[in-house]
Design an enzyme around this catalytic site. Structure first.
Site, PDB file in Angstrom:
ATOM      1  N   ARG A 162      49.700  38.664  39.194  1.00 50.44           N
ATOM      2  CA  ARG A 162      51.211  38.328  39.353  1.00 50.44           C
ATOM      3  C   ARG A 162      51.763  38.292  38.397  1.00 50.44           C
ATOM      4  NH1 ARG A 162      48.846  40.341  42.733  1.00 50.44           N
ATOM      5  NH2 ARG A 162      48.869  39.824  44.975  1.00 50.44           N
ATOM      6  N   SER A 212      53.969  35.537  50.287  1.00 51.47           N
ATOM      7  CA  SER A 212      53.443  34.688  49.785  1.00 51.47           C
ATOM      8  C   SER A 212      54.087  33.575  49.008  1.00 51.47           C
ATOM      9  CB  SER A 212      51.937  34.929  49.110  1.00 51.47           C
ATOM     10  OG  SER A 212      51.047  35.708  49.790  1.00 51.47           O
ATOM     11  N   GLU A 282      54.894  31.733  43.616  1.00 55.59           N
ATOM     12  CA  GLU A 282      54.866  33.057  43.408  1.00 55.59           C
ATOM     13  C   GLU A 282      56.736  33.931  43.630  1.00 55.59           C
ATOM     14  OE1 GLU A 282      51.942  35.289  45.104  1.00 55.59           O
ATOM     15  OE2 GLU A 282      53.120  37.286  45.454  1.00 55.59           O
TER      16      GLU A 282
HETATM   17  C1  LIG Z   1      56.558  40.212  54.074  1.00 54.74           C
HETATM   18  C2  LIG Z   1      56.331  40.192  52.721  1.00 54.74           C
HETATM   19  C3  LIG Z   1      54.968  40.532  52.482  1.00 54.74           C
HETATM   20  C4  LIG Z   1      54.757  40.739  51.017  1.00 54.74           C
HETATM   21  N1  LIG Z   1      53.373  40.955  50.680  1.00 54.74           N
HETATM   22  C5  LIG Z   1      53.133  41.106  49.464  1.00 54.74           C
HETATM   23  C6  LIG Z   1      51.844  41.462  48.961  1.00 54.74           C
HETATM   24  O1  LIG Z   1      50.890  41.814  49.834  1.00 54.74           O
HETATM   25  N2  LIG Z   1      51.544  41.585  47.712  1.00 54.74           N
HETATM   26  C7  LIG Z   1      52.329  41.165  46.621  1.00 54.74           C
HETATM   27  O2  LIG Z   1      52.121  41.381  45.443  1.00 54.74           O
HETATM   28  N3  LIG Z   1      53.643  40.911  47.063  1.00 54.74           N
HETATM   29  C8  LIG Z   1      54.188  40.783  48.392  1.00 54.74           C
HETATM   30  N4  LIG Z   1      55.502  40.482  48.817  1.00 54.74           N
HETATM   31  C9  LIG Z   1      56.427  40.034  47.676  1.00 54.74           C
HETATM   32  C10 LIG Z   1      57.172  41.222  47.195  1.00 54.74           C
HETATM   33  O3  LIG Z   1      57.402  42.459  48.230  1.00 54.74           O
HETATM   34  C11 LIG Z   1      56.614  41.769  45.858  1.00 54.74           C
HETATM   35  O4  LIG Z   1      56.456  40.759  44.909  1.00 54.74           O
HETATM   36  C12 LIG Z   1      57.401  42.948  45.416  1.00 54.74           C
HETATM   37  O5  LIG Z   1      56.569  43.567  44.194  1.00 54.74           O
HETATM   38  C13 LIG Z   1      58.900  42.485  44.826  1.00 54.74           C
HETATM   39  O6  LIG Z   1      59.794  43.645  44.460  1.00 54.74           O
HETATM   40  P1  LIG Z   1      60.940  43.877  44.816  1.00 54.74           P
HETATM   41  O7  LIG Z   1      61.572  45.121  44.491  1.00 54.74           O
HETATM   42  O8  LIG Z   1      61.562  43.158  45.839  1.00 54.74           O
HETATM   43  O9  LIG Z   1      61.287  42.832  43.512  1.00 54.74           O
HETATM   44  P2  LIG Z   1      62.615  41.588  43.692  1.00 54.74           P
HETATM   45  O10 LIG Z   1      62.210  40.483  44.412  1.00 54.74           O
HETATM   46  O11 LIG Z   1      63.902  42.131  43.828  1.00 54.74           O
HETATM   47  O12 LIG Z   1      62.606  40.859  41.927  1.00 54.74           O
HETATM   48  C14 LIG Z   1      61.463  40.332  41.621  1.00 54.74           C
HETATM   49  C15 LIG Z   1      61.400  40.314  40.298  1.00 54.74           C
HETATM   50  O13 LIG Z   1      61.074  41.541  39.434  1.00 54.74           O
HETATM   51  C16 LIG Z   1      62.405  41.804  38.524  1.00 54.74           C
HETATM   52  N5  LIG Z   1      62.621  43.195  38.730  1.00 54.74           N
HETATM   53  C17 LIG Z   1      62.810  43.947  39.769  1.00 54.74           C
HETATM   54  N6  LIG Z   1      62.872  45.128  39.320  1.00 54.74           N
HETATM   55  C18 LIG Z   1      62.644  45.170  38.165  1.00 54.74           C
HETATM   56  C19 LIG Z   1      62.717  46.486  37.272  1.00 54.74           C
HETATM   57  N7  LIG Z   1      62.965  47.731  37.640  1.00 54.74           N
HETATM   58  N8  LIG Z   1      62.530  45.989  36.000  1.00 54.74           N
HETATM   59  C20 LIG Z   1      62.383  44.746  35.509  1.00 54.74           C
HETATM   60  N9  LIG Z   1      62.343  43.826  36.590  1.00 54.74           N
HETATM   61  C21 LIG Z   1      62.372  43.913  37.633  1.00 54.74           C
HETATM   62  C22 LIG Z   1      63.551  40.860  39.304  1.00 54.74           C
HETATM   63  O14 LIG Z   1      64.495  40.380  38.083  1.00 54.74           O
HETATM   64  C23 LIG Z   1      62.767  39.549  39.566  1.00 54.74           C
HETATM   65  O15 LIG Z   1      62.439  38.729  38.644  1.00 54.74           O
HETATM   66  C24 LIG Z   1      55.814  40.450  50.213  1.00 54.74           C
HETATM   67  C25 LIG Z   1      56.923  40.047  50.611  1.00 54.74           C
HETATM   68  C26 LIG Z   1      57.421  40.148  51.723  1.00 54.74           C
HETATM   69  C27 LIG Z   1      58.814  39.516  52.155  1.00 54.74           C
END
Ligand SMILES: Cc1cc2nc3c(=O)[nH]c(=O)nc-3n(C[C@H](O)[C@H](O)[C@H](O)COP(=O)(O)OP(=O)(O)OC[C@H]3O[C@@H](n4cnc5c(N)ncnc54)[C@H](O)[C@@H]3O)c2cc1C
Length: 287
Positions: A162, A212, A282
């Protein structure tokens, strides 16, 4: 230039936890030109800004964000050529998995059902069920602080659990190349369905959450430790430790970000006191 720019926009509507105050500005670029325009606009106006994906792993506080929030979910685009998938930062992880399926590529099934963008996954080194994005990422294009585009390889991103270089350096992921192995489409589809069923049966997907809440501690599971401490169902305001999966904090009604953060603090303190394990969040908090 036509980058959508909203003023005094409510952030809860974009966040999977459905909490958070208002942002002074929300920008919704559709391509790299509009993204650079939005960043330059915030520089010119002397406003701080943050760049996010689908907001599925972050919380804005109830005070909101006094600056610009640049949301990348409209920066989509995905293609397949010569065994390699090229995806833009705002493309969803499920689309990456589906593109791999359509082209008979195995290794990205784990992405199916993670509700984030490809950019958020690179930042977080997202993973599930034994897979991690670093296992299929080859190289990507990134925007540095001076708005230059640089190419970085998998090794240069220094991925770990992560975690990636992006959490330590001010770099924006724009697009990247992904590779798997060639596989049987029916088997890939079956694995994706299996993982989706596992998610639906074990995770409280019927409530808003950020997935998580805590990282997996070494040789342990956050959910198991939280359950062991009797915290399943523990509630502060509208935030609750899920009864279905103690690793998830869910929004059961009108939770505020403060409710979620207070609950996370309470869980961290209780687990530390009762088990000696210090849980690390996380979820990222943006102030
Ligand atoms: C129901 C549910 C289930 C989930 N299951 C999982 C799972 O199985 N495994 C897992 O790892 N995660 C899981 N997650 C968490 C989440 O979906 C992941 O961490 C995902 O990768 C976050 O992507 P996001 O686009 O929503 O990022 P955001 O939440 O929008 O951003 C997360 C971070 O990334 C940065 N960021 C976003 N885009 C960029 C970019 N293009 N360049 C640089 N920085 C950037 C942001 O500034 C922030 O600090 C889950 C979440 C939910 C709600």
């Amino acid at each position: 230039m036509n980058c959508t720019l909203l003023e005094n926009a409510n952030l809860a509507q974009y966040c999977s936890m459905k909490t958070g105050g208002n942002a002074k500005y929300v920008a919704l670029p559709k391509n790299e030109e509009e993204l650079i325009y939005a960043i330059s606009f915030f520089h010119r106006c002397n406003e701080k800004y943050v760049v996010v994906g689908n907001c599925s792993n972050l919380l804005f506080t109830d005070d909101g964000f006094d600056g610009g929030v640049i949301i990348l979910t409209a920066m989509r685009g995905i293609s397949f050529k010569d065994g390699i998938i090229t995806a833009n930062c705002g493309e969803s992880l499920s689309a990456l998995a589906k593109c791999a399926l359509d082209n008979g590529v195995t290794g990205m099934e784990f992405c199916y059902g993670i509700p984030g963008t490809v950019g958020g996954a690179i930042y977080m080194n997202a993973g599930a069920y034994g897979g991690e994005i670093c296992q299929c990422f080859i190289k990507g294009r990134f925007l540095d602080e001076s708005l230059n585009i640089v190419t970085l390889s998998n090794e240069e991103l220094d991925f770990s659990y992560r975690n990636s270089l992006l959490q330590r350096k001010n770099l924006l992921f724009l697009s990247g190349e992904f590779k798997g192995e060639s596989g049987d489409k029916a088997a890939i589809r079956a694995r994706m369905d299996e993982l989706m069923s596992a998610r639906k049966s074990k995770q409280p997907l019927e409530y808003p959450s950020c997935g998580s809440t805590f990282k997996r501690p070494p040789n342990n599971f956050a959910g198991a430790l939280i359950e062991q401490c009797g915290l399943k169902g523990y509630t502060i305001g509208g935030a609750q430790v899920s009864e279905k999966h103690a690793g998830f904090v869910i929004n059961i009604g009108n939770a505020t970000s403060a409710d979620v953060l207070n609950l996370m603090d309470y869980v961290t303190a209780t687990v530390l006191e009762k088990t000696g394990v210090k849980l690390e969040p996380e979820i990222r908090v943006i102030r």
